[in-house]
Scaffold this active site. Structure first.
Site, PDB file in Angstrom:
ATOM      1  CB  CYS A 194      -0.349   0.136   1.333  1.00  0.00           C
ATOM      2  SG  CYS A 194      -1.830   1.298   1.201  1.00  0.00           S
ATOM      3  CG  ASP A 243       9.706   8.158 -42.022  1.00  0.00           C
ATOM      4  OD1 ASP A 243      10.011   8.710 -43.144  1.00  0.00           O
ATOM      5  OD2 ASP A 243      10.393   6.528 -42.249  1.00  0.00           O
TER       6      ASP A 243
HETATM    7  P1  ADP Z   1      12.300   9.257 -45.689  1.00  0.00           P
HETATM    8  O1  ADP Z   1      11.884   8.035 -45.249  1.00  0.00           O
HETATM    9  O2  ADP Z   1      10.844   9.931 -45.129  1.00  0.00           O
HETATM   10  O3  ADP Z   1      12.209   9.405 -46.879  1.00  0.00           O
HETATM   11  P2  ADP Z   1      14.604   9.399 -44.478  1.00  0.00           P
HETATM   12  O4  ADP Z   1      15.362  10.792 -43.919  1.00  0.00           O
HETATM   13  O5  ADP Z   1      15.300   8.440 -44.104  1.00  0.00           O
HETATM   14  O6  ADP Z   1      12.497   9.993 -45.192  1.00  0.00           O
HETATM   15  O7  ADP Z   1      15.817   9.834 -46.434  1.00  0.00           O
HETATM   16  C1  ADP Z   1      15.310  10.894 -46.821  1.00  0.00           C
HETATM   17  C2  ADP Z   1      15.943  10.241 -48.446  1.00  0.00           C
HETATM   18  O8  ADP Z   1      17.323  10.124 -48.591  1.00  0.00           O
HETATM   19  C3  ADP Z   1      15.078   9.095 -48.821  1.00  0.00           C
HETATM   20  O9  ADP Z   1      13.829   9.846 -49.268  1.00  0.00           O
HETATM   21  C4  ADP Z   1      16.131   8.604 -50.182  1.00  0.00           C
HETATM   22  O10 ADP Z   1      15.836   9.124 -51.123  1.00  0.00           O
HETATM   23  C5  ADP Z   1      17.245   9.518 -49.559  1.00  0.00           C
HETATM   24  N1  ADP Z   1      17.823   7.528 -48.965  1.00  0.00           N
HETATM   25  C6  ADP Z   1      18.579   7.970 -47.662  1.00  0.00           C
HETATM   26  N2  ADP Z   1      19.082   7.069 -47.058  1.00  0.00           N
HETATM   27  C7  ADP Z   1      19.774   6.517 -48.140  1.00  0.00           C
HETATM   28  C8  ADP Z   1      20.432   5.165 -48.777  1.00  0.00           C
HETATM   29  N3  ADP Z   1      21.294   4.581 -47.689  1.00  0.00           N
HETATM   30  N4  ADP Z   1      19.809   4.862 -49.933  1.00  0.00           N
HETATM   31  C9  ADP Z   1      19.104   5.602 -50.773  1.00  0.00           C
HETATM   32  N5  ADP Z   1      18.532   6.828 -50.247  1.00  0.00           N
HETATM   33  C10 ADP Z   1      18.757   7.006 -49.512  1.00  0.00           C
HETATM   34 MG    MG Z   2      12.709   6.782 -43.616  1.00  0.00          MG
END
Ligand code: ADP
Ligand code: MG
Length: 709
Positions: free
Chosen positions: A15, A403
């Site tokens: 309690c 997202d």
């Molecule tokens: P979201 O998930 O909204 O797309 P992120 O910040 O995760 O936002 O990524 C932003 C953008 O950057 C993605 O839409 C993609 O175009 C690019 N991007 C991020 N990481 C990668 C990766 N590893 N390879 C290719 N493109 C990437």
């Molecule tokens: Mg993302």
């Protein structure tokens, strides 16, 4: 001096009044810092200087409770004290005897010989001594630590009744109160079991393949990297990654979703899930203690320490409530006879009734019990909530920001176009991109790696050095002697390698709703990839349900505006923010918050969106079961990829708050009724205690309602 933390198990801590006694006892102690109480787990975590453990145990022993330090990670566990079942516990038996005595006294007092007869006196005295022993010791400790608690008030009420020669009532009151205490302890135990039952599903032994032979090994004895074999219909004992065979697995204990999930080479599997009709071998990736299901159970138990807003309010209320009622009782006993010449013994009796009403236990207990049931219920649905505070906050959310990639859209996008922009074969282009992406966690990266593996059946070796993730843009790595960049349009501009021809191709792909990936060096663009990133099947339903709950919905994405529109338009989300860097997401969240004047929740993946998730009022992470980072980063971890868990969580939050409000009104309402009755001299002592017990049963039962399926 450096402080360490010790967790003590205190069985007698049922309690909140006991919490206050302990606080008072340890309060002034030298070398003792923060105290963190968990009434549900019956644990107290103390920050203290090394070497103080003994003294703390002694001090708590001094106020009539036994504190057992829990073993640290590098110590041998102490022997578990085996608790007898409820009906065998000494206190259950003594309480039952006390109640029988009290009843017999009550019945005998109706005989012509009346209240004053010897058998009645003897039986009532027995009830008081047997039933009141525990209450009296607690009252004594409360007196010594000068914390006015209900046990003290109860003993005072009983003593008063004896003085006024209401013998049978005194016996009845103390026996009923002892029962009320038992009921409360039992309901706490039930809430505790609800959490532990989350883990009970994992087997204690695993079939481990050693030198090609199966061995039954206790799960604690299985090393990381060993191979466990699972036959059809068996439960998985440990977490791991499939390395032979395929099957479909029911992961309901983790994700809350009973629909079997296909598992093949490279897929993650979780302890507690039930194998379908295939046989699989898998490599152990987590020790038994670290398995996802155990971590969920630990986190839920931990979450009960994190007090919600309502709980803190009720605690504060209770702190003033009991002393005020005590003050009022004193006034009621003295003022009417003194000022109006009323009868002393009548008003003394009314004051005793008030003392009984001074018990806030039901009220104070019902809130954590409700929260814990809510947390356990959520966990059953595959939703891990990191505390009562967050569970309560869900109801206040005015908006949800999503997202896009991997959240509103499938976690596994597909590569659809491979477009060389220089003198390079498509396969080689894909190879360069995949080499870099093999090290990235982004869903797009995963798509590229999978496409490469499919085309080459994993033949070509992937080698990369100097890998670096470029958040919101892409990634970079050294492949075959050149630095290759893989990323979005923005990255191409950052490197100053974009050209009108490249843009033309990019826009063509974007108009088809595809996410575009540019593969380039520091000098020029090597080629483009198109990735189909379709909305999840559950997105439409989830968005509809959330909108029906009156929430504003927004998309925050690093992807380009055209591709994002192809996802946002069919869902009917018009608050779209594209081309954001991870840091931009935070300022957009802040802007939405200001515009709507209310907190905003954010749904994303744990890795790329961690800063925005941390900033949001409630950060939701999808598909958390496979990712340790995600599990840690989230306020609310959704174990699988089902977006419908979001409205489920919000409904749960509403329900928990509604139940807590009901409980507060029920508990306070009953008190108010008895307060008025006592003032008019219409309430008897045992009625007040009975009502109090009833209130406990009702509110605690109401709280535990959430545990039902
Ligand atoms: P979201 O998930 O909204 O797309 P992120 O910040 O995760 O936002 O990524 C932003 C953008 O950057 C993605 O839409 C993609 O175009 C690019 N991007 C991020 N990481 C990668 C990766 N590893 N390879 C290719 N493109 C990437
Ligand atoms: Mg993302």
């Amino acid at each position: 001096m450096e402080m360490i933390e010790t967790r003590f198990r205190i069985e007698q801590m049922d309690c909140p009044t006991e919490e206050r006694i302990i606080r008072a006892a340890l309060g002034g102690m030298e070398g003792v810092g923060d105290l963190e109480f968990n009434l549900i787990a019956r644990t107290l975590t103390v920050r203290h200087e090394p070497g103080r453990r003994e003294a703390i145990v002694r001090k708590i022993g001094g106020v009539g409770m036994s504190a057992v330090p829990e073993p640290g990670p590098d110590e041998l566990p102490v022997l578990q004290v085996i608790q007898p079942s409820f009906w065998r516990k000494p206190v259950t038996i003594t309480t039952a005897i006390a109640l029988i005595c009290a009843f017999a006294a009550e019945v005998l007092s109706w005989l012509p010989t009346g209240e004053g007869s010897v058998p009645v006196l003897v039986l009532a005295a027995l009830a008081i001594v047997i039933g009141g022993y525990h209450t009296a010791t607690k009252a004594w400790h409360s007196l010594r630590t000068l914390t006015l608690n209900i046990h003290f008030l109860m003993i005072l009420a009983v003593a008063g009744a004896v003085v006024l020669q209401h013998w049978t009532e005194a016996g009845m009151v103390i026996a009923l109160f002892a029962i009320a205490e038992l009921v409360e302890a039992q309901s706490l135990a039930r809430a505790r079991r609800a959490i532990h039952s989350l883990m009970e599903t994992t087997p204690t032994h695993a079939t481990v393949m050693r030198h090609g032979e199966p061995h039954a090994v206790p799960v604690e004895g299985v090393a990381l990297g060993e191979i466990v074999r699972i036959k059809p219909g068996e439960r998985l004992p440990l977490d791991g990654t499939v390395n032979a065979g395929s099957s479909s697995v029911n992961q309901a204990p983790i994700t809350g979703e009973a629909m079997p999930v296909p598992k093949g080479l490279g897929d993650a599997v979780f302890a507690g899930s039930i194998n379908g009709s295939g046989t699989i071998d898998y490599e152990v990736t987590h020790t038994a203690a670290e398995s996802t299901i155990n971590r969920i159970a630990d986190m839920v138990e931990q979450a009960t320490t994190n007090r919600g807003r309502t709980e803190r309010f009720v605690d504060r209320f209770a702190r003033y409530y009991t002393p005020s009622v005590f003050g009022m009782a004193v006034a009621v006993a003295i003022l009417p006879p003194l000022l109006a010449g009323a009868d002393w013994s009548t008003w003394a009796y009314n004051a005793l009734v008030l003392l009984v009403i001074g018990c806030p236990c039901a009220l104070v207990l019902s809130t954590p019990v409700t929260i814990v049931s809510g947390l356990a219920n959520a966990a059953r649905h595959g939703i891990l909530v990191k505390g009562g505070e967050i569970l309560e906050r869900g109801r206040d959310l005015r908006a949800i920001a999503f997202d896009k990639t991997g959240t509103l859209t499938e976690a596994r996008p597909r590569v659809t176009d491979v477009l060389p922009m220089s003198d390079i074969a498509p396969d080689h282009l894909l190879h360069l991109a995949a080499a870099v992406e093999a090290r990235s966690e982004h869903p797009i990266a995963h798509a590229i790696v999978v496409e490469h593996a499919v085309r080459h059946e994993g033949e070509r070796e992937i080698a990369v050095a100097d890998f670096e993730a470029l958040p919101g843009r892409g990634a970079r790595g050294l492949v075959e002697g050149i630095t290759v960049f893989v990323g979005n349009h923005r990255l191409a501009h950052d490197l100053d390698v974009c050209s009108p021809l490249v843009e033309e191709h990019l826009h063509a792909l974007e108009r088809q709703g595809k996410t575009t990936v540019v593969v380039m060096t520091e000098e020029n663009v090597i080629g483009l990839l198109g990735v189909a990133d379709a909305a999840r099947a559950s997105s439409g339903d989830a968005v509809r349900q959330l909108r029906a709950m009156g929430l504003h919905l927004a998309i925050l994405t690093g992807d380009n505006a055209i591709t994002t529109a192809s996802i946002a338009d069919p869902l009917g989300i018009d608050d779209v923010h594209a081309d954001l860097l991870p840091a931009d997401k935070i300022s957009v969240l802040r802007a939405i918050d200001e515009r709507l004047g209310g907190p905003v929740g954010m749904v994303g993946e744990g890795v790329n969106d961690a800063p925005a998730l941390a900033h949001a009022s409630v950060g939701f992470v999808m598909g958390a079961a496979g990712s340790d980072v995600a599990l840690e980063a989230a306020d609310v971890a959704l174990m699988d990829d089902d977006l419908l868990k979001l409205p489920t969580f919000l409904r749960l939050s509403h329900q928990v708050i509604a139940i807590m409000k009901q409980n507060i009104w029920i508990a306070l309402g009953l008190k108010a009724v008895f307060f008025v009755l006592a003032m008019f001299g219409e309430a008897t002592l045992w009625m007040a205690v009975f009502a109090d017990m009833g209130a406990s049963l009702i509110v605690v039962g109401n709280g535990l309602r959430m545990l039902r399926k």
